[in-house]
Design a protein around this motif. Structure first.
Motif, PDB file in Angstrom:
ATOM      1  N   MET A   9       7.557   9.472  -6.464  1.00 40.46           N
ATOM      2  CA  MET A   9       6.925   8.419  -5.658  1.00 40.46           C
ATOM      3  C   MET A   9       7.955   7.461  -5.046  1.00 40.46           C
ATOM      4  O   MET A   9       7.605   6.417  -4.524  1.00 40.46           O
ATOM      5  N   GLY A  39       7.276  14.302  -2.207  1.00 47.23           N
ATOM      6  CA  GLY A  39       6.913  13.266  -1.244  1.00 47.23           C
ATOM      7  C   GLY A  39       8.074  12.936  -0.316  1.00 47.23           C
ATOM      8  O   GLY A  39       9.212  13.383  -0.538  1.00 47.23           O
ATOM      9  N   ASN A  87       2.997   8.851  -1.805  1.00 41.42           N
ATOM     10  CA  ASN A  87       3.038   7.421  -2.118  1.00 41.42           C
ATOM     11  C   ASN A  87       3.535   6.661  -0.900  1.00 41.42           C
ATOM     12  O   ASN A  87       4.276   7.204  -0.071  1.00 41.42           O
ATOM     13  N   SER A 115      -1.997   8.743   2.380  1.00 40.80           N
ATOM     14  CA  SER A 115      -1.212   8.872   1.155  1.00 40.80           C
ATOM     15  C   SER A 115      -2.126   8.710  -0.054  1.00 40.80           C
ATOM     16  O   SER A 115      -3.017   7.843  -0.052  1.00 40.80           O
ATOM     17  N   ASN A 142       8.350   9.420   0.875  1.00 40.86           N
ATOM     18  CA  ASN A 142       7.491   8.239   0.851  1.00 40.86           C
ATOM     19  C   ASN A 142       8.011   7.075   1.700  1.00 40.86           C
ATOM     20  O   ASN A 142       9.185   6.702   1.582  1.00 40.86           O
TER      21      ASN A 142
END
Ligand code: NAD
Length: 519
Positions: free
Chosen positions: A291, A259, A417, A437, A261
């Motif tokens: 995440m 990710g 995330n 997401s 994020n």
């Protein structure tokens, strides 16, 4: 002062753990204590023939396991749940020695498999029970959805949460009646090996849960070619390789990947709480959570306030090597990974970014420590602006309008995330709905989504295919058999009936079924 290894982590204990790993070649890999770089144990390395034998053994055990009534299978996990919690400290010791994370994160990680067990012990009976559906001809036909285990599932786990990713996904597949061949990362094989030991202590049949070790590209092909399904957690690059091979073999694969994020702080956010969240989101697990947050978007009106408090919090974090709860941040997993994190920071600085705080390795603390680092001026042409850094490094960005913040948050290939902070929850949730997401946490970073075991959790875009948790987290490990029964020979024209009148009665029957709702 020399660092005392946890008392439970004796040489004899480690030797017992790794003795489960097959290696006919006798090859080994030096598994080290991250804080010191000292060799802990020689980890056997499995050959393709070892992997094939592991599948044969798991398959033999699985055939019996699948015959156990579900209640009996779940009984094993009821016992395992208690055992995992009773042994949480030893599990955390192993997680810490092999990964270098701090004590808090190691203990929290040890709790994930029991949470997953708890959820599916309650949920599996209804999910795995045969479900009767209507057949095409009312009363005279039935169709029943029957869930059957896939067989032997290959689980490939990363080093950042070795116990959670090695155990929780495998446990779910076992509950569904499958056998397991697990490939942990070489660096972090100890805690999953301890998990298997506890499962067997709880009554899991011997042979059902196999483990093989080696470098990914050496193990991957044979593992995937023998598996009935693959559960992979790791980087997007490796996920693509796994997915291609699984696709060629026409087996299913769940891919939980990387990710980049974003966190969006809205103008009505409680800044103290958002800062506290960001400290965990960026520096928790030394920034090695799939995440975790690598981009923070702040409104112009609150930028300086957030920045001042966040920098102060980052600078006051205690960083260090310890097996107690002292340090708030531990080490990165390896000197190699530290080099990668450092290269992202150096690349950003060379291309014009500013280091607000941190930015340097800390060899005085251990071979893989890196400072909590906050950057400004990160752009997409920098490694830290576009690809996953996977370390305690974050970029701060200023936005003028909420639309701009959402566009920036979505300007990435990843979609694992996101985190939105604001006191008006309706507004925050409306903004969350516009973020591409798989997980979005409002007024939290990741724990609320990840710990909600009843809801599927996975990535979109380049962050993954499929999900863990929720109903699909269990059902993905099953094949469906559509068991259909015709009680009387009523399909097609009856003897002596001409086709025109058969078609007429069939069409009017379909209309009647639509009107009455009979299916
Ligand atoms: P990685 O992809 O390098 O390795 C993951 C696992 O795959 C390891 O066991 C490795 O040995 C194995 N592997 C590597 N090449 C392979 C191959 N060709 N065939 C078969 N197996 C192979 O990832 P990593 O660096 O260990 O882990 C960090 C990454 O994992 C980050 O990108 C992180 O975001 C991601 N991650 C994702 C989740 C999630 O749930 N989405 C959770 C944890 C970590």
């Amino acid at each position: 002062m020399t660092l005392q290894r946890p008392a439970a982590v004796t040489d004899a204990f480690l030797e017992t753990l790794v003795s489960r790993v097959p290696s006919t070649s006798g090859g080994t890999w030096k598994l080290t204590e991250v804080y010191t770089g000292e060799v802990l144990v020689e980890l056997p390395q499995s050959t393709p023939a070892d992997i094939e034998r592991a599948f044969v053994a798991a398959r033999a055990a699985q055939r019996e396991w699948a015959q156990w009534p579900l209640k009996r299978r779940l009984g094993v996990f009821k016992k395992a749940h208690a055992l995992f919690l009773d042994n949480a400290q030893t599990t955390a010791d192993l997680i810490q020695v092999e990964s270098g994370k701090n004590r808090r994160m190691a203990i929290e990680e040890s709790c994930d498999p029991p949470m997953v067990m708890s959820h599916y012990i309650k949920r599996a009976p209804s999910l795995l029970a045969p479900t009767k559906r209507g057949g095409p001809v009312p009363f005279l036909t039935t169709s029943t959805e029957i869930r059957q285990p896939k067989g032997v599932v290959g689980v490939i786990a990363p080093w950042n949460f070795p116990f959670a990713t090695g155990m929780s996904d495998a446990i779910t597949a076992l509950i569904a009646g499958n056998g397991i061949v697990l490939k942990p990362d070489n660096k972090t094989a100890l805690s999953p090996l301890f998990g298997i030991q506890m499962l067997e202590q709880a009554g899991l049949p011997k042979g059902l849960f196999q483990v093989v070790c080696g470098e990914g590209p050496d193990i991957g092909p044979t593992l995937i070619d023998n598996a009935n399904y693959v559960m992979f957690t790791g980087s997007t690059a490796t996920g693509r390789v796994i997915g291609e091979r699984a696709g060629r073999n026409l087996i299913g694969a769940c891919l939980e990947l990387g990710g980049k994020n974003p966190m969006i702080v809205l103008d009505d956010a409680n800044i103290d709480e958002a800062v506290q969240g960001a400290v965990f989101g960026v520096f928790g697990n030394t920034g090695q959570i799939c995440m975790h947050i690598e981009r923070i978007y702040l409104p112009e009106s609150r930028y300086e306030e957030f920045k001042a408090k966040f920098v102060r919090a980052a600078e006051s974090l205690t960083v260090g090597a310890s097996y107690d709860f002292g340090p708030e941040m531990g080490s990165l997993v390896s000197p190699d990974h530290k080099e990668r994190v450092q290269s992202h920071v150096e690349d950003a600085v060379a291309k014009g970014a500013t280091v607000v705080t941190g930015g340097k390795a800390r060899p005085d603390l251990g071979p893989a420590f890196f400072e909590p680092t906050i950057l400004e001026g990160v752009t997409k042409d920098m490694l830290a602006g576009a690809t996953e850094t996977f370390g305690p490094v974050v970029g701060l960005y200023c936005y003028r309008t909420v639309d701009e913040a959402i566009a920036l948050a979505n300007d990435t290939d990843y979609g694992l995330n996101a985190s939105v902070w604001g006191t008006d929850l309706d507004r925050a949730c409306a903004i969350a709905a516009r973020i591409q997401s798989g997980n979005v946490n409002v007024n939290d970073i990741l724990a609320t989504a990840f710990a909600s075991k009843g809801t599927p959790s996975g990535g979109v875009k380049q962050s993954g295919v499929g999900a863990r948790h929720g109903d699909q987290g269990l059902l993905k490990y099953t094949d469906i058999q559509n068991l259909a029964v015709l009680k009387k020979q009523v399909m097609g024209a009856q003897p002596g009936q001409d086709y025109d009148s058969y078609v007429k009665s069939m069409l009017s029957g379909l209309k009647m079924m639509r009107r009455t709702g009979i299916r």
